[in-house]
Design an enzyme around this catalytic site. Sequence first.
Site, PDB file in Angstrom:
ATOM      1  CD  GLU A 145      10.801  -0.042  -4.902  1.00 12.33           C
ATOM      2  OE1 GLU A 145      10.715   0.120  -3.682  1.00 12.33           O
ATOM      3  OE2 GLU A 145      11.654  -0.782  -5.432  1.00 12.33           O
ATOM      4  CD  GLU A 204      13.229  -2.199   0.007  1.00 14.94           C
ATOM      5  OE1 GLU A 204      12.984  -0.986   0.142  1.00 14.94           O
ATOM      6  OE2 GLU A 204      13.601  -2.704  -1.064  1.00 14.94           O
TER       7      GLU A 204
END
Length: 225
Positions: A145, A204
């Site tokens: 990521e 997130e």
Amino acid sequence: MSIKFSANITMMFSELPTLAERYGAAKAAGFKYVESAFPYFEPLESLRDAKEKAGVEQIVINTWPGDLKKGDVGLAALPDRQQEFESKLDLAIKTAKALNCKRIHVMAGMKPDNCNEAEMESTYIKNVTMAAKKFQPEGITCLIEPLNSRITAPRYFLTDVNKGHIQIAQVPDRGEPDRQGEINFPYVFDLLRKLNYDGFVGLEYKPRGNTLDGLKWIKEYGLEV
């Protein structure tokens, strides 16, 4: 096509002091899927029991971060932390299996002041390859990521790749993905639908206030968890 939102309980539901308590809170808020960054600092049995009691699915965890107090955010690209990275892979696998989690994000780490990018890239490729080979027999997918170098982690090694686990937050405050910021999230969600994206979208973000109150953006966009 509906979007599968995954509540990041490391950041969301911070009104509750432990990850174990946040599983139930996520379920009560309507979430079916959760993720957490570093589930290594609470008893694994309590996390497993809380997750099972809540009846939610653990989507992803991260590999061992290193020393968070010293600014570590992963180890995979750090040549001088090779042994530590490798020794902690088994812990990540053990944790993922206990939580019935099928995805582990291998965190690259931060660039040191004396950064040698070529050496870091070589180390990162070696470690991601090693991790993927160890995960495969366990039925675990190895994820990478890129992190936002503008706000989240300016010195993070991996900031620009074509594919990674999708996680969202509003810019510039990293709050709820509502209309109070720079990113046009209705457009983003519509594009994901048009692309038939069938992966998960991790929430997130850092709630600006109470987590439940902040979830009103989901209904405002005509979405559901």
